[in-house]
Design a protein around this motif. Structure first.
Motif, PDB file in Angstrom:
ATOM      1  N   GLY A   1       0.801  -1.221   0.000  1.00 54.62           N
ATOM      2  CA  GLY A   1       0.000   0.000   0.000  1.00 54.62           C
ATOM      3  C   GLY A   1       0.829   1.265   0.000  1.00 54.62           C
ATOM      4  O   GLY A   1       0.474   2.252  -0.632  1.00 54.62           O
TER       5      GLY A   1
ATOM      6  N   TRP B   1      -3.313  14.562  -5.864  1.00 53.19           N
ATOM      7  CA  TRP B   1      -3.379  13.555  -4.800  1.00 53.19           C
ATOM      8  C   TRP B   1      -3.316  14.219  -3.432  1.00 53.19           C
ATOM      9  O   TRP B   1      -4.043  13.871  -2.523  1.00 53.19           O
ATOM     10  CB  TRP B   1      -2.252  12.539  -4.987  1.00 53.19           C
TER      11      TRP B   1
ATOM     12  N   TYR C   1      -6.122  13.974  -0.559  1.00 50.84           N
ATOM     13  CA  TYR C   1      -5.803  13.482   0.793  1.00 50.84           C
ATOM     14  C   TYR C   1      -6.278  14.476   1.852  1.00 50.84           C
ATOM     15  O   TYR C   1      -6.867  14.101   2.861  1.00 50.84           O
ATOM     16  CB  TYR C   1      -4.291  13.266   0.884  1.00 50.84           C
TER      17      TYR C   1
ATOM     18  N   ARG D   1     -12.168  15.174  13.629  1.00 48.75           N
ATOM     19  CA  ARG D   1     -11.753  13.956  14.319  1.00 48.75           C
ATOM     20  C   ARG D   1     -10.257  13.778  14.199  1.00 48.75           C
ATOM     21  O   ARG D   1      -9.776  13.259  13.204  1.00 48.75           O
ATOM     22  CB  ARG D   1     -12.382  12.729  13.663  1.00 48.75           C
TER      23      ARG D   1
ATOM     24  N   ARG E   1      -7.250  11.656  15.210  1.00 53.14           N
ATOM     25  CA  ARG E   1      -6.859  10.395  15.863  1.00 53.14           C
ATOM     26  C   ARG E   1      -5.474  10.022  15.378  1.00 53.14           C
ATOM     27  O   ARG E   1      -5.286   9.097  14.588  1.00 53.14           O
ATOM     28  CB  ARG E   1      -7.866   9.298  15.540  1.00 53.14           C
ATOM     29  N   LEU E   2      -4.518  10.793  15.882  1.00 60.42           N
ATOM     30  CA  LEU E   2      -3.168  10.646  15.349  1.00 60.42           C
ATOM     31  C   LEU E   2      -2.500   9.356  15.801  1.00 60.42           C
ATOM     32  O   LEU E   2      -1.714   8.766  15.066  1.00 60.42           O
ATOM     33  CB  LEU E   2      -2.326  11.848  15.780  1.00 60.42           C
TER      34      LEU E   2
ATOM     35  N   MET F   1      -3.680   6.732  13.554  1.00 55.59           N
ATOM     36  CA  MET F   1      -3.077   6.908  12.225  1.00 55.59           C
ATOM     37  C   MET F   1      -1.643   6.374  12.200  1.00 55.59           C
ATOM     38  O   MET F   1      -1.248   5.628  11.305  1.00 55.59           O
ATOM     39  CB  MET F   1      -3.081   8.400  11.901  1.00 55.59           C
TER      40      MET F   1
ATOM     41  N   MET G   1      -0.006   3.376  10.128  1.00 54.80           N
ATOM     42  CA  MET G   1       0.977   3.814   9.127  1.00 54.80           C
ATOM     43  C   MET G   1       2.154   4.448   9.873  1.00 54.80           C
ATOM     44  O   MET G   1       2.214   5.668  10.039  1.00 54.80           O
ATOM     45  CB  MET G   1       0.320   4.834   8.178  1.00 54.80           C
TER      46      MET G   1
ATOM     47  N   CYS H   1      -6.375  -3.695   0.647  1.00 57.61           N
ATOM     48  CA  CYS H   1      -5.094  -3.024   0.858  1.00 57.61           C
ATOM     49  C   CYS H   1      -5.355  -1.564   1.224  1.00 57.61           C
ATOM     50  O   CYS H   1      -6.131  -0.884   0.568  1.00 57.61           O
ATOM     51  CB  CYS H   1      -4.272  -3.110  -0.432  1.00 57.61           C
ATOM     52  N   CYS H   2      -4.697  -1.102   2.286  1.00 55.04           N
ATOM     53  CA  CYS H   2      -4.814   0.309   2.678  1.00 55.04           C
ATOM     54  C   CYS H   2      -3.614   1.060   2.106  1.00 55.04           C
ATOM     55  O   CYS H   2      -2.479   0.619   2.277  1.00 55.04           O
ATOM     56  CB  CYS H   2      -4.812   0.448   4.186  1.00 55.04           C
ATOM     57  N   HIS H   3      -3.850   2.157   1.449  1.00 55.63           N
ATOM     58  CA  HIS H   3      -2.747   2.870   0.810  1.00 55.63           C
ATOM     59  C   HIS H   3      -2.250   4.062   1.606  1.00 55.63           C
ATOM     60  O   HIS H   3      -1.147   4.540   1.395  1.00 55.63           O
ATOM     61  CB  HIS H   3      -3.147   3.285  -0.606  1.00 55.63           C
ATOM     62  N   SER H   4      -3.086   4.582   2.466  1.00 55.57           N
ATOM     63  CA  SER H   4      -2.622   5.676   3.312  1.00 55.57           C
ATOM     64  C   SER H   4      -3.573   5.785   4.489  1.00 55.57           C
ATOM     65  O   SER H   4      -4.615   5.110   4.512  1.00 55.57           O
ATOM     66  CB  SER H   4      -2.588   6.981   2.518  1.00 55.57           C
ATOM     67  N   PHE H   5      -3.210   6.598   5.452  1.00 59.02           N
ATOM     68  CA  PHE H   5      -4.105   6.870   6.581  1.00 59.02           C
ATOM     69  C   PHE H   5      -4.133   8.368   6.822  1.00 59.02           C
ATOM     70  O   PHE H   5      -3.095   9.024   6.792  1.00 59.02           O
ATOM     71  CB  PHE H   5      -3.635   6.123   7.836  1.00 59.02           C
ATOM     72  N   THR H   6      -5.322   8.885   7.034  1.00 60.08           N
ATOM     73  CA  THR H   6      -5.462  10.327   7.234  1.00 60.08           C
ATOM     74  C   THR H   6      -5.395  10.634   8.734  1.00 60.08           C
ATOM     75  O   THR H   6      -5.555   9.732   9.555  1.00 60.08           O
ATOM     76  CB  THR H   6      -6.806  10.800   6.649  1.00 60.08           C
ATOM     77  N   PRO H   7      -5.171  11.902   9.094  1.00 60.43           N
ATOM     78  CA  PRO H   7      -5.034  12.241  10.516  1.00 60.43           C
ATOM     79  C   PRO H   7      -6.278  11.930  11.357  1.00 60.43           C
ATOM     80  O   PRO H   7      -6.209  11.934  12.569  1.00 60.43           O
ATOM     81  CB  PRO H   7      -4.759  13.744  10.488  1.00 60.43           C
ATOM     82  N   ASP H   8      -7.414  11.626  10.716  1.00 63.37           N
ATOM     83  CA  ASP H   8      -8.588  11.223  11.498  1.00 63.37           C
ATOM     84  C   ASP H   8      -8.570   9.719  11.778  1.00 63.37           C
ATOM     85  O   ASP H   8      -9.534   9.169  12.309  1.00 63.37           O
ATOM     86  CB  ASP H   8      -9.889  11.626  10.778  1.00 63.37           C
ATOM     87  N   GLY H   9      -7.467   9.032  11.419  1.00 65.19           N
ATOM     88  CA  GLY H   9      -7.298   7.618  11.736  1.00 65.19           C
ATOM     89  C   GLY H   9      -7.957   6.680  10.734  1.00 65.19           C
ATOM     90  O   GLY H   9      -7.927   5.475  10.913  1.00 65.19           O
ATOM     91  N   ARG H  10      -8.568   7.236   9.673  1.00 70.55           N
ATOM     92  CA  ARG H  10      -9.246   6.375   8.693  1.00 70.55           C
ATOM     93  C   ARG H  10      -8.298   6.006   7.566  1.00 70.55           C
ATOM     94  O   ARG H  10      -7.383   6.763   7.235  1.00 70.55           O
ATOM     95  CB  ARG H  10     -10.475   7.093   8.123  1.00 70.55           C
TER      96      ARG H  10
ATOM     97  N   VAL I   1      -7.166   5.203   3.667  1.00 65.40           N
ATOM     98  CA  VAL I   1      -7.487   5.583   2.295  1.00 65.40           C
ATOM     99  C   VAL I   1      -7.161   4.372   1.439  1.00 65.40           C
ATOM    100  O   VAL I   1      -5.998   4.019   1.280  1.00 65.40           O
ATOM    101  CB  VAL I   1      -6.652   6.785   1.819  1.00 65.40           C
TER     102      VAL I   1
ATOM    103  N   TYR J   1      -1.421   5.044  -5.501  1.00 62.27           N
ATOM    104  CA  TYR J   1      -2.055   5.874  -4.472  1.00 62.27           C
ATOM    105  C   TYR J   1      -3.311   5.189  -3.937  1.00 62.27           C
ATOM    106  O   TYR J   1      -3.688   5.405  -2.792  1.00 62.27           O
ATOM    107  CB  TYR J   1      -2.496   7.232  -5.048  1.00 62.27           C
TER     108      TYR J   1
END
Lengths: 317, 431
Positions: free
Chosen positions: A125, A205, A209, A217, A219-220, A223, A227, B41-50, B52, B100
């Motif tokens: 990913g 992109w 993002y 929200r 939630r670091l 996150m 990741m 497959c997760c490609h990224s994570f945003t600051p809200d913990g979800r 992408v 991405y």
């Protein structure tokens, strides 16, 4: 006695035979500080001994060489020792020990393999390709474990005819798919010419993002758990900057974000448009944003179909 | 290339949709670009913990409906945009090529009419599959009241489709989404389920929703209790064959007298997901978890709450307990249960062994014995306080969805936990 080996499977199996009856044996492929009076030996690969050892171990557990190939990919200092203790237990018991998780050697080896597989899965990913002017794709990666070639079949399956290079920057090697052949090759430094659209797609992109984030929200911790910051270096979406944009980012997370920012400098430079000067020291960069000569770019990229360049090492089919 | 501003508008309108998984499809790359990855497959994570995973976009946010809770509703003053099929396709392929995203999640506001919107969505996905030869993952939203033939046509090209139930009862729907009805949402879901079963039974060539269907409900915008929501969930899993039900905590993005002015606590959503997992993977029935007119407790997780109500069943001996019982021990998940089952074949397990095996004992130690030894708190009220205190620390950072964990799927009746094809289901969290 400490047995140093070069990290290869053959050298490991040779060292395994030598160390098998040594109760205080320690096998390592990394650096190890010797204490006073401690003996050490550097083991060279002996193909005959290694083959004999492999044959015998396979008789006891037909899947043990698969486990070994994962264990030797580990980026941890004790990778040789974990594999040694695990295989020695198989030899002592005379049967597979997989699943006997109450044994230290087994649980450590199982955990080590799990971490390596997890990193390979995560990188499927987190790898980010840059499109070159030739249409080929180039991705710098910096994995903890040596997993680059494990990713080849995955990307080959989905990218089909598009050539790509996965460059393991710290190890100075690359997994290459030229559209017809997959191979591993040494690659210390690559210079590429980015396609004219690359900067535009990266900007889109980043915009996506930032737009998909719910700002209410934060939630670091979650996150960063999913990741880890060590993977942020080559991400064009620049999560560290996105954290900085959040109004409610907590103090500890901001501290993490700041360090990540510094770490990201090299990564961001990579994603600079092809005509922009790079702001990071060139020795940290496998690729310069500035346009290099077309010949250098061709050298860094996989050869076209049917090119006579021989594979440097066999890769996964 | 799509304009940045348009992308921003269409993304911000789509971001409240929770579903983002890309699992369940094993589509092959047939001479173009992309393939399915059955585990997702997760490609990224945003600051809200979800995560992408998919490019989540609306085709248009120019809506003729006026659902009270929705930021794209007709009467809300927001910038409007509509993308063209070509713009969506080229964006998807170029993002995908750079790794991405895992695919496209295409939804839309009801633009002009339900049929016109559905037709536009289907045209886009067809274009992506044929002209752009894209074989990656596509999740397509169903538009309520659209022609069933259009919906079935979309299902041939998409990997997954979903109709959002939005609210857990007909009454709430009438109040907050007057143009939608239970019938307009449930019946296409059931029809797709039947068509998919027929497609599989006849072993036809091609695809028909290989990754099945999902749905989503807003929690906290209407007065339904958790017990009612979970009963609806259970019946959806059983009758409509859904892969997942997503819950979305209500957040006030638009003002309306009929809507609460404060957001619903994220912890409630977290407890619902925990209970949802217990229904699908741990052999629980909804009756065991919560009464119809009640909410799940917020201070402790639903499995702990069940165990405290059934203390006569504990402690269980880890060396002898059957898998079904191990899975009911608070703190022992599918992966830990699998480890215990594997290791106890060779030796009698003690607490030291369990620690070495990384079985988390924080909660479990109160409910198990290991080789006869007990290390927990026996007094039930004190135990509840201990569990709640431990949970409070975790809840401060409550995830909105549970993380990945290994092991198997189950139907409410049986638990074929280690069936080979079940492992994938548990990794992806989907039936």
């Amino acid at each position: 006695m400490i047995y140093f080996f070069d990290g290869s499977k053959e050298a490991f199996l040779t060292a395994f035979l030598l160390a098998y009856r040594d109760g205080e044996a320690l096998l390592t492929a990394g650096e190890k500080q010797l204490s006073i009076g401690q003996k050490s030996v550097f083991v060279r690969a002996d193909p005959a001994m290694a083959a004999k050892c492999e044959r015998r171990l396979l008789e006891l557990d037909k899947r043990c060489m698969d486990d070994l190939s994962f264990l030797l990919r580990s980026g941890e200092g004790m990778r040789g020792q974990t594999a040694f203790l695990y295989l020695r237990l198989i030899a002592q018991r005379g049967r597979p020990v997989r699943g006997e998780l109450a044994e230290d050697a087994v649980s450590e080896a199982t955990e080590c393999i799990r971490r390596i597989k997890l990193e390979a899965h995560r990188l499927k990913g987190f790898v980010r390709f840059l499109e070159c002017a030739s249409g080929a794709l180039y991705a710098p990666v910096s994995p903890v474990n040596d997993v680059c070639d494990l990713l080849l079949p995955h990307f080959r399956g989905r990218l089909g005819h598009i050539p790509f290079v996965l460059h393991d920057v710290p190890r100075g090697k690359a997994a290459v798919w030229d559209g017809a052949h997959a191979f591993l090759a040494p690659l210390q430094h690559a210079e590429i010419v980015l396609s004219s659209d690359e900067a535009g797609w990266q900007a889109l992109w980043r915009r996506y993002y930032n737009a998909v984030t719910l700002p209410s929200r934060a939630r670091l911790k979650q996150m960063k758990g999913y990741m880890p910051v060590r993977y942020w270096k080559f991400l064009p979406e620049d999560p560290a900057a996105a954290i900085g944009d959040l109004p409610a980012a907590d103090a500890s997370a901001n501290a993490g974000g700041a360090s990540a920012n510094a770490e990201c400098a090299a990564g961001r430079a990579l994603h600079a448009p092809s005509d922009a000067p790079s702001d990071a020291p060139s020795d940290t960069l496998p690729v310069k944003g500035r346009a290099p000569s077309p010949q250098a770019a061709r050298d860094a990229l996989p050869p076209p179909h049917g090119s006579p360049r021989p594979p440097a090492a066999p890769a996964h089919p | 290339m799509i304009a940045e501003e348009k992308l921003k508008i269409l993304t911000e309108s789509a971001r409240y949709d929770v579903s983002c998984s890309s699992s369940g499809s094993g589509r092959k790359n047939e001479g173009g670009i992309g393939n399915g990855m059955p585990d997702g497959c997760c490609h990224s994570f945003t600051p809200d913990g979800r995560c992408v995973s998919l490019l989540k976009l609306l085709m248009s946010n120019d809506c003729i409906f006026d659902c009270k809770y929705c930021m794209s509703r007709r009467s809300h003053d927001v910038p409007r945009a509509t993308a063209t099929p070509e713009e969506i396709c080229s964006l998807t392929v170029d993002f995908y090529k750079r790794n991405y995203i895992e695919g496209l999640f295409l939804s839309s506001a009801v633009h002009v009419s339900p049929d016109a919107t559905m037709e536009l969505l289907v045209r886009t996905v067809k274009l992506l599959r044929t002209k752009y030869r894209f074989h990656g993952y596509v999740h397509l939203k169903g538009i309520p009241n659209a022609d069933p033939l259009l919906v079935s046509e979309g299902a041939k090209y998409a990997d997954r489709m979903s109709y959002n139930l939005e609210l857990p009862s007909e009454r709430s729907l009438k109040l907050l989404a007057p143009q939608k009805s239970k019938e307009s949402l449930l019946s296409p879901m059931l029809r797709l389920c039947r068509e998919r079963a027929l497609f599989q039974a006849e072993k036809r060539k091609g695809f028909f929703l290989p990754a099945g269907q999902t749905t989503q409900m807003i929690v906290g915008a209407s007065p339904e209790r958790d017990g009612c929501i979970l009963r609806l969930t259970e019946s959806l899993y059983r009758t409509a064959g859904l892969k997942r039900v997503y819950y979305s905590s209500y957040a006030p993005v638009v003002e309306d007298a009929l809507l609460p002015s404060v957001p619903s606590p994220a912890l409630r959503e977290h407890r619902l997901y925990q209970a949802d997992w217990l229904l699908r993977f741990y052999g629980f029935d909804v009756e065991e978890l919560v009464d119809e007119g009640e909410d799940l407790p917020l201070d402790i997780d639903p499995k702990c709450a069940w165990a405290l109500r059934n203390m006569h069943l504990f402690p269980v001996e880890v060396n002898r307990a059957p898998l079904e019982m191990l899975l009911r021990v608070p703190g022992i998940g599918a992966r830990s249960a699998q480890k215990i089952l594997s290791a106890r074949r060779y030796t009698a397990l003690t607490f030291d062994h369990l620690k070495k095996m990384r079985v988390v004992l924080k909660r479990a130690r109160h409910f198990i014995t290991a080789n006869g030894q007990f290390c927990g708190e026996e007094h039930a009220p004190a135990l509840r306080c201990l569990l709640a205190a431990g949970d409070a620390a975790e809840a401060a950072d409550a995830p909105e969805q549970l993380s990945l964990f290994a092991a198997g799927e189950h139907t409410p009746v049986q638990l074929p936990l280690f069936a080979q094809d079940a492992a994938r289901s548990a990794r992806t969290g989907e039936l």
